[in-house]
Design a protein around this motif. Structure first.
Motif, short mmCIF file in Angstrom:
data_model
loop_
_atom_site.label_atom_id
_atom_site.label_comp_id
_atom_site.label_asym_id
_atom_site.label_seq_id
_atom_site.Cartn_x
_atom_site.Cartn_y
_atom_site.Cartn_z
N HIS A 1 0.81 -1.21 0.00
CA HIS A 1 0.00 0.00 0.00
C HIS A 1 0.85 1.26 0.00
CE1 HIS A 1 -3.95 -1.79 0.56
NE2 HIS A 1 -3.43 -2.63 1.44
N ARG B 1 0.97 4.24 -2.73
CA ARG B 1 0.74 5.64 -2.40
C ARG B 1 1.91 6.52 -2.84
NH1 ARG B 1 -0.25 6.24 3.41
NH2 ARG B 1 -0.47 4.02 3.86
N TYR C 1 7.86 10.72 8.09
CA TYR C 1 6.52 10.25 7.75
C TYR C 1 6.58 8.88 7.08
CZ TYR C 1 1.71 10.28 6.14
OH TYR C 1 0.39 9.95 5.92
N TYR D 1 7.13 6.46 9.83
CA TYR D 1 5.85 6.20 10.49
C TYR D 1 4.98 5.27 9.64
CZ TYR D 1 0.86 7.02 10.58
OH TYR D 1 -0.48 6.83 10.52
N ASP E 1 3.23 1.90 10.83
CA ASP E 1 1.77 1.85 10.85
C ASP E 1 1.27 0.66 10.02
OD1 ASP E 1 -0.78 3.02 11.51
OD2 ASP E 1 -0.94 3.52 9.39
N ASP F 1 -0.97 -2.23 11.47
CA ASP F 1 -2.31 -2.50 10.92
C ASP F 1 -2.48 -3.97 10.59
OD1 ASP F 1 -3.27 0.01 11.18
OD2 ASP F 1 -3.26 0.52 9.05
N LYS G 1 1.94 13.39 16.20
CA LYS G 1 0.58 12.88 16.34
C LYS G 1 0.40 11.55 15.62
CE LYS G 1 -1.36 15.59 12.52
NZ LYS G 1 -2.24 16.68 12.12
N TYR G 2 1.14 11.34 14.55
CA TYR G 2 1.01 10.06 13.85
C TYR G 2 1.55 8.92 14.71
CZ TYR G 2 -0.05 12.86 9.77
OH TYR G 2 -0.63 13.73 8.91
N ASP H 1 -0.77 7.98 17.27
CA ASP H 1 -1.81 7.13 16.72
C ASP H 1 -1.35 5.66 16.70
OD1 ASP H 1 -4.44 7.59 15.57
OD2 ASP H 1 -3.61 6.58 13.79
N ASP I 1 -1.53 4.33 20.15
CA ASP I 1 -2.91 3.95 20.46
C ASP I 1 -3.26 2.59 19.88
OD1 ASP I 1 -3.46 6.23 21.82
OD2 ASP I 1 -5.24 6.74 20.66
N HIS I 2 -2.83 2.36 18.66
CA HIS I 2 -3.15 1.07 18.04
C HIS I 2 -2.50 -0.08 18.78
CE1 HIS I 2 -4.27 2.95 13.89
NE2 HIS I 2 -5.13 3.22 14.84
#
Lengths: 359, 359, 359, 359, 359
Positions: free
Chosen positions: E157, E161, E176, E179, E183, E187, E257-258, E261, E264-265
């Motif tokens: 993915h 992108r 980024y 990150y 991520d 996921d 903030k990423y 996140d 949190d996951h």
């Protein structure tokens, strides 16, 4: 019996849902007795003990140079509790906590007073339940207020010591009275715990001698009682600890040692509670293994009987057969040989079981 | 036997409920022996060891340039304990803790002295119980006081080392004596624990070889003993740790390493205790699975016997029937065929059980 | 086999009770071998490796600009250990810890040296026990001392690397050698753990296929082995962590990363240990449910046999009765009807058991 | 029934895998209802309550000197949620959390607003499941936004109090409304918990009286329900705690006490949840021991019957044998003796079982 | 199947023992594929994606104003990994961790780059195992390196992108991308967990309907899978947390903030894992009580059959006896009376069992 500790817990908590904060709602058992409002004012020289009908009246009679101990029996009286907001300026959230009999023990410092909520616990030896009563204490420079759910408390000793003209307590201030009330409640926890300890020993005997489903129900009942105690005493320890750390405003430094002592007692109670928890969980194990042992014994009896008689029955069956030619049947001592063989087999098996330690 | 550790715990705790704080109330076993008051004063040059009747007398004889070790056997003597308040100015709350044999080990720093309460533990190998005695130590610039419940202690080695003219201890100060007393008590914990370890091994053998309900009672007894030990040693570790952190006032920096050593020992004891807890809980599992195994064996015996003989008995029943025409009964070798079939079935089933590993 | 980990633990701990602090008392297994004292001195250019008889002699031969690695095999030699106090000025409490083979892993910073005590663990694959040996390391500006219980260690690779003329280690300082020794010991833990992992898998197979009481004993043995490992490795992790935090005095900043690496390894070992603990407790569950399953099978066999033949036997009993008028007995095909009914009942029950999934 | 709490949990979580961060993806149940967007604006004097179609329209109508409570029913409407990014400038990561119905309760402070995500829980008494709905609250200086999954909520009381012209709430600010919404949700937890408590008592009765496999499934169902509650309430407590500690920017100091009160309530709920966990695990024990007890009773019946009749059957077998000489058969009263012996044996065994407490 | 999670864990860990630190030793499964080295360089305007043979060549082609994402498939290629030390100046200890497939997830900050090691987990639905692959990420100002064990990853993915000309990611920096990689891996954990959840539900059905020893093995297999997941995800959470706290050097504040996140996951995944642990331990209880229930049913069948027929068989035995005078045998309807009695007894016992709820 078993369910009371749970039931008591959650009674009517939902009554409060949806009300605005600071709503003074009594959620305990319904009571019809009149509330009692009493003030004991004392200093080394003087002592007065008067009942009042209204807060306003009481407030007028407060003695400026005395310790004023205001005791309220009956937090279900909404009007009376509300008067404390109007006349003593107590915060509505505080009074909400006073009326909420499910309130977890806590301490809170307000600008002009210190609030401590705790539980007065008594063990009902007949019903084997914990009778838990919500006590709220307010300590300010001018007074100590104690709110109780109902008449009857554990403060008798304190009243006696106040009434004795030379009691040490007479020469002390508000903070010492505040301490004495807490100490008195905590001391009573020891009595409750001692009774539970005795009951647990009886239960232990019962389980080892004659375990039944009732024993299991009792085990759960005591487990619940210990849970209720934990829920009352753990937060109290934290509260007293918070008192020790933060509140030099209402408690004079030279009295800190008394609160230290109370803190020690709560730790000691928690220690005992924890060991009782272990005892109770040990009892459950004992119960289960008592069942297993009994099962083993039952099975052994069955096996011994069956193992001895099943082959013998087979042999007797053989000689009950109607074949035309069974030579043994014609033998003169055939029947006696049969008995001899049966007895040999029976005794042999008994020895075998003896060796296996089943007998 | 099993219940003593619990019973001992809560004895008479309720006696204290309702008394004002600082009430010196002895709550241990009732004792009638006279209390003994003794002082050993020593410095590198001199040594004296005298018994006194009163505190006042003793106080007069304290040596200014010596280490004064005051030992009290018998905290049940209320008058004597009280004298320490009057003459040595010890705080009443401290003396309350001295007399309270349920006191949790703790350390407290007062203005002029340091207070340490701990337990002297001895494992009674015959009764398989822990004999726990409350020891309270007070360390000031001028003296060390040790309060004991009764005569007989683990300080013999220390007395010998003091009496030896060239003992290292003679040239050391109060704080070193204070350390030596603690160290001596902690060293004895190792002996208690070693004995318990031996007993646990015996119990393990018993459970694997011949588990009975008594084994379970023993398991619970040891579990309780370990609980008693935990309750004595965990708070002691915290106390010694607190000593290490906070008390430079009474302990000279160069002796800190000794207290560090004691701290290490308490940690080591706790390590062993924790592993014994695991051992004990493993024993319970072993006990239960021993029961299950035994049940399995019983059931296998029953099943083997029943499975072999029930069909055979049925066959013998067939030929015991009285039908007019049962052709087999007329056969010349009918009876012998019957035996042949029975033996074939029996041996077949035995092979089947062999295959199933039941034999 | 099973008890060794416990037994080893507490051996002779009580020997020390009552001795003054700093008493160097060897409490491990009795040994008669002579102690070996060896020093390897190296720098990028030079290398010497000499055995000495006394500490004094060794001390004279220390190379000022080299790394001096002093290795002692045999901490049971009281005189030798004592010499380290006299000649290297090592603290008596440190040497007490060196000789105490029960010493919990710990790190301690002294003024002139750093002390680390840890365990060298080897898994004996035949006896299925952990062979634990006490290693004490002392790091100072001038030397590294390693004390071992006996000859034979895991430092072979390090010696080889030192002896290789271009080994990276030759150009490094004391702190790197100190690290290498620790790393070498920790790396060996992985081997011990890998072996245990293999054994656990074998045990798992055994339990699923043929559970016996021996399996349970093995489960307990591995549980004890894991306990011993935990007790060695948890405090080591703390100790290495303490090294990382506090000791910039003896470890140069650019080597901190190596100690970080060791710290990571100890965490990884602890992770594996924890997962093995879960595996072992899962094995116990498997064992118990294997027993239950087997019991179920036994009971099913018994029930099937009994349920089929008990009613048939009853029927055969009926026609074995001697009533004068049993009409069926006179029927021409009575006997064959009996067989027909018996077979129908038998097959019917077999179908029933099939449906119940007992067959 | 039992699995719903699990199933609900993980539904569609994988839909999000691989999407860029800040992707607003609704992952809850599919819904077809139109989303509802409503704003209530009030101050002590005025009140308006209007539904809007678009965010833009709503934004134009916000009242500068009023509390603006924007309520959104239907977070599955992607376009609508997205508008909040465009018009209210809400961060995309925040809106991602709003749409993620699996979001764990959390609080986050952004520059211009405070975000709180929590669960609205309702206990469905018929289905015995927890109906969990994701609520997200945004508090800024100018508005409070509440996002809900669907129409129907627990805010009815708040709307009523707002609509009452003299309601206290009318004179308060945004932060008080924010508090009221949280408080309302938390109060509803008490109702859910009270219902569960009642159900648990019913289950307890069922297990003691008639345990079946369904009881076990119910126990697991309640265990799962309690897990769902825990997962909702523990992080909420932390979140409220964080609010108390950090957020003086959006909450005025004089309202902090209200959030303190909510915090107390979450602690109280957690207390009850923990005690229910204990109750549920106690139920499982009761279930298992009920099974054991029942097994014991079954085995006792079997053993009694078998033990009495097996020897008697043997005796009857003996006299069914066809030996030519069995003297007893010739006795005149042989048959009556047989009965006498049988009855004596039968009664003797019954007494034996009585003594063993099997009858 | 069951053992793979364990086996995978400890494979070859011992290979490393005795090697000097910083030894780059691949300890995973043996692989023969060639390693692949690829760099994607992009900025909003440009994009290049080229495979290289050597690190040196790649290094020359790095774009100064682009994000350079270097991906290595195949950490078993010692030479290639080593080149990163020579050309990118990566620390040897870092590269040791890259090659060590047992490496626990961790984050480490070096002077010029940030190192994160984590696991890429895929659940193999057929084999019911977790396929765990070690991913190491290095973030510096100039590049992001990702090291993988083998070809095939979850970054598809991200590549898409990047290749999309207007992708948001094209306008972002190294941090980024860093990150996005994390991520993406996290996921995928959700997918693994969702699959496990589904499998657990199937297993639950199996256990309630037809428990066998295989069910138990499956329970243990899932327990081990959850352990593997825990060991991968707990340290990852800590690592991400550490990133959040400490690393402002490599991560720009607006991207924090990423990472928040992602944090949190990980917490959410841990929540689910914990609840699955409870589910699995509940399954084991269900399994055991299923066994008990089945045993109860077996015993009940046996007891019913035996209890009904054993007394009847006794009666039939009586009238099979050969006593000369058994009056009943002469009765005209004796045989029919026998049947009547038998039927009455049989039906009576059936009613009794009905009452006992055994039927």
């Amino acid at each position: 019996m078993k369910k009371k500790p749970i039931r008591h817990r959650k009674s009517n908590a939902s009554k409060k849902a949806g009300l605005p904060p600071g709503s003074i709602t009594y959620i305990g058992k319904e009571r019809s007795e009149a509330a009692i409002l009493e003030m004991i004012s004392y200093n080394p020289q003087e002592l007065s003990k008067v009942k009042y009908d209204t807060c306003a009246e009481l407030h007028k009679n407060m003695q400026p140079n005395s310790v004023n101990w205001i005791n309220v029996d009956g937090i279900h009286n909404y009007q009376l509790i509300n008067e404390f907001h109007d006349i003593f300026n107590l915060d509505n959230l505080l009074l909400e906590d006073v009326s909420n009999t499910n309130q977890r023990p806590k301490v809170e410092e307000y600008e002009n007073y210190l609030f401590l909520s705790l539980k007065m616990l008594r063990y009902d030896e007949v019903e084997k339940t914990i009778d838990s009563e919500q006590i709220s204490l307010v300590l300010s420079k001018d007074y100590v207020i104690s709110f109780q759910e109902k008449t009857g408390d554990v403060f008798g000793h304190i009243r006696e010591r106040i009434e004795a003209p030379k009691g040490q307590i007479r020469s002390k201030k508000n903070d010492y009275l505040f301490y004495s009330l807490i100490d008195s409640i905590v001391d009573n926890y020891f009595i409750a715990i001692e009774n539970i300890g005795n009951d647990l020993e009886d239960l232990e005997d019962e389980i080892f001698n004659d375990p039944s489903q009732k024993s299991l129900q009792k085990i759960h009942a005591y487990k619940n009682i210990l849970l209720v105690l934990r829920r009352s005493i753990y937060p109290l320890r934290e509260s007293v600890n918070k008192l020790l750390r933060d509140n030099d405003k209402f408690i004079s430094p030279k009295n800190i040692k008394y609160f230290n002592d109370v803190h020690d007692h709560t730790i000691q109670i928690i220690d005992i509670l924890e060991s009782y928890r272990d005892v109770v969980s040990g009892l459950k194990d004992s119960y289960l293994s008592s069942l297993s042992l009994k099962m083993n014994q039952v099975m052994q009896v069955l096996t011994i009987m069956a193992t001895i008689f099943i082959p013998l029955t087979f042999i007797s069956g053989i000689y009950g057969m109607n074949f035309e030619t069974i030579p043994e049947l014609k033998w003169e001592y055939g029947y006696y040989y049969f008995w001899a063989i049966s007895i040999v087999i029976g005794i042999g098996l008994l020895f075998y079981f003896k060796k296996k330690k089943w007998l």
